[in-house]
Design a protein around this motif. Structure first.
Motif, mmCIF file in Angstrom:
data_model
loop_
_atom_site.group_PDB
_atom_site.id
_atom_site.type_symbol
_atom_site.label_atom_id
_atom_site.label_comp_id
_atom_site.label_asym_id
_atom_site.label_seq_id
_atom_site.Cartn_x
_atom_site.Cartn_y
_atom_site.Cartn_z
ATOM 1 N N LEU A 223 0.828 -1.206 0.000
ATOM 2 C CA LEU A 223 0.000 0.000 0.000
ATOM 3 C C LEU A 223 0.862 1.255 0.000
ATOM 4 O O LEU A 223 0.526 2.258 -0.646
ATOM 5 C CB LEU A 223 -0.932 -0.005 1.216
ATOM 6 N N LEU A 224 1.963 1.190 0.708
ATOM 7 C CA LEU A 224 2.860 2.343 0.726
ATOM 8 C C LEU A 224 3.395 2.640 -0.676
ATOM 9 O O LEU A 224 3.347 3.771 -1.149
ATOM 10 C CB LEU A 224 4.015 2.061 1.681
ATOM 11 N N LEU A 225 3.880 1.612 -1.334
ATOM 12 C CA LEU A 225 4.419 1.832 -2.680
ATOM 13 C C LEU A 225 3.325 2.228 -3.668
ATOM 14 O O LEU A 225 3.569 3.021 -4.582
ATOM 15 C CB LEU A 225 5.137 0.567 -3.150
ATOM 16 N N GLY B 273 0.785 3.972 -2.952
ATOM 17 C CA GLY B 273 0.562 5.404 -2.717
ATOM 18 C C GLY B 273 1.648 6.254 -3.330
ATOM 19 O O GLY B 273 1.381 7.344 -3.864
ATOM 20 N N MET B 274 2.872 5.743 -3.328
ATOM 21 C CA MET B 274 3.951 6.511 -3.942
ATOM 22 C C MET B 274 3.786 6.591 -5.458
ATOM 23 O O MET B 274 4.119 7.600 -6.086
ATOM 24 C CB MET B 274 5.291 5.847 -3.600
ATOM 25 N N ARG B 275 3.296 5.531 -6.058
ATOM 26 C CA ARG B 275 3.166 5.506 -7.518
ATOM 27 C C ARG B 275 1.823 6.036 -7.997
ATOM 28 O O ARG B 275 1.538 5.986 -9.195
ATOM 29 C CB ARG B 275 3.328 4.082 -8.023
ATOM 30 N N LEU C 202 -4.334 10.548 -0.778
ATOM 31 C CA LEU C 202 -2.997 10.723 -0.230
ATOM 32 C C LEU C 202 -3.016 11.647 0.982
ATOM 33 O O LEU C 202 -2.316 11.401 1.989
ATOM 34 C CB LEU C 202 -2.077 11.288 -1.312
ATOM 35 N N LEU D 170 -1.780 10.498 4.738
ATOM 36 C CA LEU D 170 -0.717 11.195 5.460
ATOM 37 C C LEU D 170 -1.201 11.666 6.827
ATOM 38 O O LEU D 170 -0.509 11.502 7.845
ATOM 39 C CB LEU D 170 -0.230 12.380 4.627
#
Lengths: 204, 911
Positions: A121-123, A125-127, A141, A145
């Protein structure tokens, strides 16, 4: 007749009795409701046994059937299920071997899977902005955060704390809406079953 | 799945397969094709194309074509599933024929093949080939360089097929427009005649096809010894003699020295009768021209009669087809140029002045015998007198009585039609009467100069018909309609066998022979080499930059060079190389079977239906393709020939992006682990990153602690453990301080759960909490029903508090709702509830918290540390909380960095 008429009658009567047991403070209805709920609990327990037998049947078939992929996984599952059942039957849930299986196999495995989910999920969100850039993505996002920063007991500026409270309020409102929707759905489903419109017990 | 590759659903089992697969991966069924690659140029064509969109090569096998044609004919005769093609009217016989036709120029594709001719003439193809030196007669003219002309055996007496002879005067030789307007011609063809009862000789055939007055002329001409040696031949035929002097010497007459193109019937014995007819009509034409040399202004009807007879009856079939094609092509621009106005309202055109020029006396004098000239001239003069007196005074009367004016607007094929009608005389013309005075019936006449005498008419007619057809109108003259009306009143249709029934006005036409014979506008100098007779439609096919015309200035001596241009010669097959005589084929190698029982065996299964393309196939119109199309095709070819391993630019960018993301993923994991480990070991034990006590930010923790503090020893506390093993670590940080608090209150603890695995997990938590007494646990089957049944039991009735430790929000909701409902019905009131939730379930349960249905809560690890802080046993958990804070910050930072990186990539891509 025996396929859906009688089951429908039984379901309608049982549902009305349980409903009356909740709504009408009449002792006989309450007693009937308690009996029916107990039957349901017993049936659920037997359903668990049936589920255990079913999973054994399926994977035994997979193990002894040729040209089936992942036969070794089925074999491991069968061995694990049988061993766990035997150990629980012999030692109970608090037995040493049962606790060892739980703490050394089950919990680490499932926790690792959950951790991988968190990293994924973190990645993702980054992509997110590399594949899609929309207001909803921005909102997602921002919420992520704020929730990350708001769930740890550290000192934040006052503005951040206000934002976290706003997010909590929004989350509360959203969850209430969901709960209302779920409740209405449950009521409608119950009424449909009681009225015989839906017959999940007979496949209808 | 890569979205770039399309999938094909198997029609047999329904499974999805890659587009490149030929057989289903699941069941092995043959998958339908979605595209056909042209084996010649590599262009990808959609399924259904018979020919390549780029190079026009055949894409589908002949069997498929025949099956499609038969299917379309049986199911929907008027519709075809094939795109952009009309099925051939004559089904091709073999693939070789089609392939040969593919390589031929367009003007040669329409020529009849051998089988068709064999069927019509009754002569087998083998016989024809033997007579033609091993080649088809329609190709023999192109491959006669090494052939010996004198070796061709022409049978003297050939039994002419009656059907073939009859068809010469039927719709086969009739123009399309005439056939369309005259449906009654067809019954005439089936009408029995004497030709069916007895074998027709060439002479009888000609006599039956001609009226009496023409038959008489024919007989006279045939009776005379017609010396065709004196007939000049065109340049392009003479050039053949130059190329083959031995052949020329072996031939006694010019007609024998003609190339096969000019006399294809010689290879076909069945067509010998046609050739004889042709010779007779040559003599007839020459006779008519002899009359015109004497200055008599004969009617063009006679000239056109001979002309039409040749064009309609004596022309070889292959030339008739080509001529018919030209007529059709020219038909579009005909009507505007000179629509026939039978009533004489037409204006004279400038060419009419040329028609009025007196013919040269010396043109034909050298071509005929003097005695014959005198005899024929006398007859022509007599005929001319009648023509002048009758036709000019009766027929040619109108607003513009000038014969030249009327003939200028007269299409020559009208003369053909008249003679054909006169020969066969369909019933729709049977009742025709001479036009009344004032109507210009003479529109059917055409003047020509006598200069064309030097060229055989039957050869000359091939090209001028195209030129003149452009000035004609394809519609029938008005008098045809009138005649049709008149015929409707007639009950007895005329018979062909009775030439006496022909109308008088048609009989009179034979007297018009003294009219000026219509010829081409150009006069030919007999001393100069004859100009090339290459028809303009053939000249149009010539490649640009190559001069086709070999005019008189190119001639040397009496014989001019050949008219056949080099690009036509290139089409000839070299008889010395038998392999090249017939178009060679390129066998496309069939790949070995990659799988199945036939694995490794090539050529077992049929290859794709795209193999029927000759190896020497060339584009006939390469020069017509624009440069842009060629460049685009070359680009497509390059793209298609690229191996799949070559990564395209888009994919390269995508792969580079994946690689970068892989690095980022690895870097993020490494940084996350390193920071957590560094924080755990490098931060001193007494140091706190957060100086503010956590309890100040946890709202529900104090209420929970206060509720547990109210428990008195001996009371029963219900602990519901709804913990999934995946959340065991997090929930243990919450459950252990609570269990220790409960144990400190010396209360009875009853652990229950609706999850089977929670029983063992509860035992583990109790053990970690340091319980000194045995804690019983129960599994509650039935989910919400199990909870309800438990809450109604005696164990729940005596409980003082309910503590729910749940990692999933729905199970928390079940406990809260059932507690509120059942306990209210019992009259005891709901049990006080305290909850410990995972961070995931926190937002979902917040409505219950806000509704004050819960007396205190702990959500997540942060609240757990706050609870510990409140209880005064934070210990090492404070450091864990600091590490958790660092982890949250790292995750948030990665999110921000990822967002910025994504924005930067998009901005770069937009540039």
């Amino acid at each position: 007749m025996f396929r859906w008429v009688i089951p429908t009658i039984i379901a309608v009567v049982a549902g009305l009795l349980v409903l009356l047991g909740y709504l009408a403070p009449i002792p006989i209805f309450v007693s009937v409701r308690i009996v029916l709920v107990r039957w349901a609990t017993v049936l659920a327990a037997f359903a668990l046994v049936l589920a255990y037998g079913s999973i054994l049947k399926v994977h035994i078939a997979r193990v002894f059937r040729r040209r089936i992929r992942h036969r070794i996984a089925s074999l491991i599952l069968l061995v694990s299920a049988v061993i766990t059942l035997v150990l629980v039957l012999l030692q109970g849930p608090e037995g040493i071997w049962v606790q060892a299986i739980l703490s050394d196999i089950l919990i680490p495995g499932q926790s690792a899977v959950l951790a991988l989910t968190a990293v994924t999920l973190l990645l993702s969100g980054m992509r997110l902005f590399t594949t899609r850039r929309s207001p909803m993505a921005v909102l997602f996002l921002a919420t992520a955060l704020l929730m990350l920063l708001g769930t740890i007991p550290v000192v934040y500026p006052r503005t951040v704390e206000l934002i976290v409270q706003l997010v909590d309020a929004a989350a509360t409102g959203g969850m209430r809406g969901l709960l209302l929707g779920v409740s209405l759905g449950i009521v409608i489903t119950g009424l449909r079953i009681i009225l015989g419109i839906d017959r999940p017990y007979s496949g209808g | 799945m890569n979205g770039d590759s399309a999938m094909i659903r198997c029609p047999s089992c329904g499974s999805l397969n890659k587009e490149s697969r030929r057989k289903c991966d699941n069941c092995g069924a043959i998958l339908p094709q979605t595209e056909i690659r042209c084996p010649k140029c590599g262009t990808v064509n959609p399924v259904g194309n018979l020919f390549c969109d780029h190079c026009n090569a055949r894409l589908m096998q002949q069997e498929d074509l025949n099956s499609l044609a038969s299917r379309s004919s049986t199911e929907e005769p008027n519709s075809s599933s094939l795109k952009g093609i009309s099925l051939p009217t004559r089904s091709p016989t073999t693939e070789d024929d089609d392939q040969e036709r593919e390589d031929l120029p367009a003007w040669l594709r329409g020529l009849p093949d051998e089988e068709q001719r064999a069927e019509e003439t009754g002569v087998s193809e083998q016989e024809v080939l033997e007579n033609a030196g091993g080649y088809p007669d329609w190709l023999a003219d192109l491959i006669d360089e090494d052939a010996e002309f004198g070796d061709v055996d022409v049978p003297v007496e050939v039994e002419v097929d009656n059907d073939r002879a009859a068809s010469l005067f039927e719709g086969e030789t009739m123009p399309e427009w005439l056939r369309a307007e005259v449906p009654s011609v067809e019954p005439l063809a089936t009408e029995p005649s004497t030709e069916e009862t007895e074998p027709a000789s060439d002479q009888s055939l000609a006599s039956k096809a001609l009226p009496d007055w023409l038959s008489s002329l024919t007989d006279e001409a045939a009776g005379d010894e017609f010396d065709e040696r004196e007939l000049p031949i065109p340049d392009w035929l003479s050039e053949q003699e130059l190329d083959h002097p031995e052949a020329a010497q072996s031939s006694s007459t010019p007609s024998e020295r003609l190339v096969d193109t000019a006399r294809p019937e010689e290879q076909d014995p069945a067509l010998t009768a046609e050739r004889d007819e042709m010779e007779e009509h040559d003599a007839l034409t020459e006779e008519i021209e002899e009359r015109t040399k004497n200055g008599a202004t004969a009617s063009s009807a006679t000239r056109e009669t001979a002309f039409s007879i040749f064009s309609e009856t004596d022309l070889p079939e292959w030339l008739s087809d080509a001529r018919a094609l030209d007529l059709e092509d020219a038909g579009a621009s005909v009507g505007e140029a000179s629509g026939p106005e039978p009533h004489g309202a037409a204006e004279p055109i400038p060419q009419a002045q040329e028609f009025q020029e007196p013919p040269s006396e010396g043109e034909a004098d050298e071509t005929a015998d003097a005695a014959e000239e005198e005899a024929v001239t006398e007859e022509a003069a007599a005929t001319a007198e009648v023509a002048d007196s009758e036709v000019t005074n009766e027929a040619v009367q109108g607003p513009s009585p000038s014969p030249s004016a009327t003939t200028a607007q007269t299409p020559p094929w009208e003369g053909e039609r008249d003679d054909t009608e006169e020969a066969e005389l369909p019933d729709w013309l049977a009742g025709l009467e001479p036009a009344p005075p004032g109507e210009t019936v003479s529109a059917v006449f055409t003047k020509e100069t006598v200069s064309e005498v030097s060229v055989p008419d039957w050869l000359r007619d091939v090209s001028p018909i195209v030129e003149e057809a452009s000035d004609l109108t394809p519609t029938a003259p008005v008098f045809v309609e009138d005649a049709d009306d008149e015929r409707s009143s007639s009950d007895t249709p005329p018979s062909l066998d009775e030439p006496a029934q022909e109308p008088d006005w048609l009989k009179d036409l034979d007297l018009l022979a003294d009219e000026a014979v219509p010829t081409r506008p150009e006069t030919v100098d007999d001393e100069a080499p004859v100009k090339a007779d290459l028809p303009p439609w053939l000249q149009a096919l010539a490649p640009s930059g190559q001069a086709l015309s070999t005019g008189p200035e190119d001639a040397a001596g009496e014989l001019v060079p050949a008219d056949i241009p080099d690009w036509v010669r290139d089409l000839r097959a070299d008889p010395n190389e038998p392999d090249k005589a017939s178009l060679t084929r390129e066998r496309i190698a069939t790949p070995a079977e990659p799988e199945g029982p036939l694995e490794g065996l090539p050529g077992v299964l049929p290859s794709l239906s795209v193999v029927d393309v000759p190896s020497e196939a060339r584009l006939s119109a390469d020069s017509e393709l624009p440069e842009s199309v060629i460049a685009q095709a070359q680009l497509w070819q390059q793209l298609l020939e690229q191996p799949r391993s070559v990564e395209r630019p888009v994919l390269q960018e995508r792969v580079r992006s994946e690689g970068s993301w892989g690095i980022i993923r690895l870097l993020a994991g490494v940084i996350l682990i390193a920071v957590l480990l560094a924080a755990f070991w490098m931060i001193p034990s007494g140091t706190r990153l957060s100086q503010v006590p956590p309890v100040q930010t946890a709202v529900g923790v104090p209420a929970l602690a206060a509720g547990l503090d109210q428990l008195t020893p001996g009371e029963r506390v219900l602990v519901a453990l709804e913990i999934n093993p995946a959340y065991a670590e997090e929930m243990a940080q919450i459950a252990i301080p609570l269990l220790r608090h409960i144990q400190a209150q010396e209360v009875e603890t009853l652990i229950v759960s609706t999850l089977p695995e929670s029983a063992g997990l509860g035992a583990m938590l109790v053990d970690q909490a340091g319980y000194s007494v045995t804690v019983s646990g129960r599994y509650l089957p039935g989910n919400a029903n199990g909870i309800a049944e438990f809450l109604q039991g005696p164990e729940a009735q005596t409980a003082a508090r309910l503590i729910v430790l749940a990692s999933q929000p729905e199970r928390m909701r079940w406990w809260i709702e059932q507690n509120l409902l059942l306990r209210s019905h019992n009259g005891n009131g709901p049990l006080p509830v305290s909850v410990g939730l995972s961070a995931t379930a926190g937002p979902f349960i917040r409505p219950y918290l806000e509704a004050r249905r819960v007396d205190g809560w702990v959500i997540g690890f942060a609240d757990a540390v706050a609870y510990r802080d409140l209880r005064g046993d934070i210990g090492v958990h404070g450091r864990v909380l600091d590490i958790l804070m660092l982890a949250h910050w790292l995750v948030a930072s990665f999110l921000v960095i990822g967002v910025l990186y994504g924005l930067a990539l998009q901005r770069k891509g937009s540039r």
